[in-house]
Design a protein around this motif. Structure first.
Motif, PDB file in Angstrom:
ATOM      1  N   MET A 199      -5.080   9.069  -5.989  1.00 20.05           N
ATOM      2  CA  MET A 199      -5.160   7.613  -5.817  1.00 20.05           C
ATOM      3  C   MET A 199      -5.911   6.975  -6.979  1.00 20.05           C
ATOM      4  SD  MET A 199      -5.918   7.291  -1.761  1.00 20.05           S
ATOM      5  CE  MET A 199      -4.776   7.991  -0.562  1.00 20.05           C
ATOM      6  N   GLY A 200      -5.180   6.175  -7.726  1.00 18.36           N
ATOM      7  CA  GLY A 200      -5.815   5.544  -8.869  1.00 18.36           C
ATOM      8  C   GLY A 200      -4.799   4.809  -9.690  1.00 18.36           C
ATOM      9  N   ALA A 201      -5.274   4.121 -10.683  1.00 15.65           N
ATOM     10  CA  ALA A 201      -4.398   3.390 -11.590  1.00 15.65           C
ATOM     11  C   ALA A 201      -5.164   3.216 -12.885  1.00 15.65           C
ATOM     12  CB  ALA A 201      -4.031   2.045 -10.986  1.00 15.65           C
ATOM     13  N   VAL A 202      -5.103   4.260 -13.719  1.00 14.16           N
ATOM     14  CA  VAL A 202      -5.846   4.200 -14.977  1.00 14.16           C
ATOM     15  C   VAL A 202      -4.945   4.619 -16.131  1.00 14.16           C
ATOM     16  CG1 VAL A 202      -8.070   4.698 -13.905  1.00 14.16           C
ATOM     17  CG2 VAL A 202      -6.704   6.573 -14.785  1.00 14.16           C
ATOM     18  N   ALA A 203      -5.307   4.148 -17.291  1.00 14.85           N
ATOM     19  CA  ALA A 203      -4.570   4.525 -18.487  1.00 14.85           C
ATOM     20  C   ALA A 203      -5.580   4.923 -19.541  1.00 14.85           C
ATOM     21  CB  ALA A 203      -3.733   3.351 -18.972  1.00 14.85           C
ATOM     22  N   GLU A 204      -5.156   5.838 -20.406  1.00 17.58           N
ATOM     23  CA  GLU A 204      -6.016   6.245 -21.505  1.00 17.58           C
ATOM     24  C   GLU A 204      -5.714   5.290 -22.664  1.00 17.58           C
ATOM     25  OE1 GLU A 204      -7.412   9.763 -21.058  1.00 17.58           O
ATOM     26  OE2 GLU A 204      -8.915   9.104 -22.493  1.00 17.58           O
ATOM     27  N   PHE A 247      -6.018  12.332  -2.010  1.00 23.33           N
ATOM     28  CA  PHE A 247      -6.958  11.296  -2.448  1.00 23.33           C
ATOM     29  C   PHE A 247      -7.202  11.358  -3.950  1.00 23.33           C
ATOM     30  CE2 PHE A 247      -7.632  11.248   2.090  1.00 23.33           C
ATOM     31  CZ  PHE A 247      -7.768   9.891   2.338  1.00 23.33           C
ATOM     32  N   ARG A 248      -7.132  12.565  -4.490  1.00 24.86           N
ATOM     33  CA  ARG A 248      -7.359  12.756  -5.920  1.00 24.86           C
ATOM     34  C   ARG A 248      -6.377  11.937  -6.751  1.00 24.86           C
ATOM     35  NH1 ARG A 248      -8.678  12.373  -9.973  1.00 24.86           N
ATOM     36  NH2 ARG A 248      -9.486  13.752 -11.585  1.00 24.86           N
ATOM     37  N   LEU A 291       0.831  -1.214   0.000  1.00 25.05           N
ATOM     38  CA  LEU A 291       0.000   0.000   0.000  1.00 25.05           C
ATOM     39  C   LEU A 291       0.861   1.256   0.000  1.00 25.05           C
ATOM     40  CD1 LEU A 291      -2.732  -1.281   2.463  1.00 25.05           C
ATOM     41  CD2 LEU A 291      -2.821  -1.174  -0.017  1.00 25.05           C
ATOM     42  N   LEU A 329      -0.854   4.733  -1.442  1.00 28.10           N
ATOM     43  CA  LEU A 329      -2.155   4.851  -0.787  1.00 28.10           C
ATOM     44  C   LEU A 329      -2.013   5.192   0.696  1.00 28.10           C
ATOM     45  CD1 LEU A 329      -3.986   1.795  -2.446  1.00 28.10           C
ATOM     46  CD2 LEU A 329      -4.020   4.190  -3.157  1.00 28.10           C
ATOM     47  N   PHE A 387       2.097   1.677  -3.473  1.00 24.42           N
ATOM     48  CA  PHE A 387       1.014   2.176  -4.331  1.00 24.42           C
ATOM     49  C   PHE A 387       0.695   3.651  -4.093  1.00 24.42           C
ATOM     50  CE2 PHE A 387      -0.956  -2.349  -4.212  1.00 24.42           C
ATOM     51  CZ  PHE A 387      -0.101  -2.760  -5.216  1.00 24.42           C
TER      52      PHE A 387
END
Lengths: 308, 281
Positions: A295-300, A292-293, A237, A242, A240
């Motif tokens: 925190m994530g794991a995204v890809a375009e 918090f904004r 964590l 977090l 990451f």
């Protein structure tokens, strides 16, 4: 262990072996083992019944603790303790889930599983702290929010949701420490703050390994695998992004040494509280939001794959 | 012997079906068990014409129903999970994602769109339940947060239509933290005085209910929708007793003061138009 000659290193004479030497060896072995705990072993440790609970820390970290009861709506939930106290002479609000050590206590505390009124009480105390510009310390140790008929009737989901939103904009410092079990939404319900710290043998997860196993493997037998898959230990964590810090435990873990665990938490709390207390409320609020904004794991994905 | 004269061998069932083939044309309602003509069901917004049971509908269908003339512009359609945990149960999460993306035709379980409702510009996010149970991972968290930030920047009202089992466990604590992230963004929207209406449809449970779905200026539900924090099975296992009839249904929540209104699908558009008239000049 030491009085069993067969356990001594080969060739050593039980009458001449130095007790201190053996202790050192044991210590070394334990240290090596400790760093190799599996996630499932960590889960079990986080639930260890001799592990210090919220009130054990309250006793050691604060003076003049005075509990504040009830949500002024429905009742007082003993699964969450809240109150005012002095932390190194400074007034703070303390909120934490409390488990029980024996059957009677466990039933009273509902195994640390709070009802909606627990979360509402927690927020009430935090707003009280906000009004008088006192920082908030939350201590997290729960298998989860209680899943029961009454809890649903009285809006368990709403109580947690409301806490998330209100904690995000509380104008005083909030430092959260995961002491043992960080059980999903029930933990997060008092877990939105400027800093999130975790003890080395605590866990924080979206779902318990047992439930995860029941859903994904369709049986309870794969909890160990689920614990590994969920990456719920503090090292991950932290990696990451977090959580903010992993607090080390000595020896076999906090359950063997409450005093040292309390000292570790004490030191970390002082440090983090000092840091976030220095900020002005606007800045703190902005930083908390951004924390918090991120925190994530995204890809375009490539746009050509996009659907019309 | 009078009892043994009938010795006809058993006949094999006729190979050719004698009944008329109705497959695909008719549909048995899950609720009232009556046979409904599929076309009639579709023209009735997927609501049973006999008993008013609200069937689930997909995200695109939902957006078409809500926006004026069914017209909207989707945004952020290509966000996809990076599988941060490298999650593997009986099969890998990556594989599960790819298969689902192909089958459902979206990259994740949420569609965000701009468009007009009752002539008013707004942002509506709708969940796709068929995408891993509408579960919320980092993609949904990011998309909703962006939608909230867009609503803030453009001063448009926001509607989120939920249909979700809760946080997506294959993304572990990342999923959990989306609850905090979205709620923090909603705090800003709240402070800016921009209206947000949450619509809870069947089912809305777990981390979705325990965050943004319960944080609307108005929280309204479709009739019969299952809404709760814990799923009914979990509760049953915990308390070891049967749950009361109608437990966690929209009507139950209304009775306990947990939602503001139950609005049938047919009236939803009208309801939103009126509510936003109240909220905005």
């Amino acid at each position: 262990m030491t009085d069993d000659p067969s356990r001594l290193p080969p060739g050593s004479d039980p009458d001449t072996v130095d007790l201190e030497d053996v202790k050192k060896q044991v210590h070394e072995l334990r240290k090596r083992m400790g760093s190799r705990l599996t996630p499932w072993e960590r889960v079990r440790l986080s639930r260890h019944e001799l592990r210090p609970y919220t009130l054990d820390y309250v006793e050691r970290l604060f003076t003049h603790f005075s509990e504040i009861h009830g949500d002024r709506r429905f009742g007082d939930d003993p699964a969450i303790v809240a109150g005012m106290a002095l932390f190194h002479g400074e007034p703070v609000a303390v909120v934490g889930q409390q488990k029980g050590r024996n059957m009677k206590e466990r039933l009273l505390r509902n195994y640390g599983m709070a009802q909606p009124e627990g979360y509402r009480k927690a927020l009430r105390i935090m707003k009280f702290a906000e009004k008088f510009q006192r920082p908030v310390i939350t201590l997290i140790d729960t298998p989860g929010a209680y899943p029961g008929i009454g809890a649903e009737e009285r809006g368990q989901a709403e109580a947690i949701a409301y806490n998330l939103r209100e904690m995000a904009r509380l104008r005083v410092p909030i430092v959260c420490v995961v002491l043992g079990e960080g059980g999903s939404g029930g933990a997060l319900g008092i877990g939105v703050g400027d800093r999130i710290l975790m003890l080395e043998n605590s866990v924080y997860s979206v779902i318990s390994p047992e439930s995860c196993s029941a859903i994904l493997w369709k049986d309870q037998e794969h909890a160990e695998e689920a614990a590994r898959a969920l990456k719920l230990t503090p090292d991950y964590l932290y990696e990451f992004g977090l959580i903010d810090e992993v607090l080390p435990e000595t020896g076999d873990g906090a359950h063997t040494d409450h005093a040292t665990a309390a000292k570790t938490v004490d030191e970390a709390l002082q440090r983090h509280l000092a840091e976030v207390s220095r900020l002005d409320p606007e800045e703190r609020s902005r930083l908390r939001y951004e924390k918090f904004r991120r925190m994530g794991a995204v890809a375009e994905a490539a746009a050509k794959e996009s659907l019309a | 012997m009078p009892f043994s004269k009938d010795k006809k061998p058993l006949q094999a069932p006729p190979t050719e079906e004698k009944t008329v083939r109705t497959e695909g044309l008719f549909f048995k309602c899950d609720n009232c068990r009556q046979i409904i003509w599929k076309k009639e069901l579709e023209s009735n917004l997927n609501v049973c014409p006999k008993c008013d049971f609200h069937f689930k509908i997909g995200a695109r269908h939902r957006l078409e129903l809500l926006f004026d003339e069914g017209q909207y512009q989707e945004f952020d359609p290509n966000l996809t999970s990076t599988d941060p945990l490298n999650f593997f149960d009986r099969k890998s999460y990556r594989q599960r994602l790819e298969e689902t993306q192909k089958a459902v035709g979206t990259k994740d379980a949420l569609i965000c769109a701009r468009g007009k409702l009752g002539g008013r510009e707004m942002i509506i996010c709708a969940m796709e339940y068929s995408f891993i149970g509408g579960s919320m991972g980092a993609v949904m968290g990011e998309k909703i947060t962006r939608a909230i930030e867009a609503a803030l920047a453009e001063k448009r009202p926001l509607v989120i239509v939920s249909a979700s089992g809760g946080a997506r466990m294959m993304e572990g604590a990342f999923s959990l933290m989306q609850m905090a992230k979205i709620s923090a963004a909603l705090a800003r929207l709240d402070e800016a005085g921009i209206p947000y209406i949450s619509i809870l449809t069947d089912p809305t449970t777990g981390g979705v209910t325990a965050s943004f779905a319960m944080l609307g200026d108005l929280n309204v539900a479709e009739p019969g929708a299952l809404i709760g924090f814990a799923g009914p099975r979990v509760i049953e296992q915990t308390i070891r007793q049967k749950l009361p009839k109608g437990f966690q249904r929209a009507e139950f929540l209304l009775e306990h003061g947990m939602i503001d209104a139950i609005v049938p699908r047919k009236e939803l558009r009208e309801y939103l138009i009126n509510a936003f008239k109240f909220c905005l000049s």
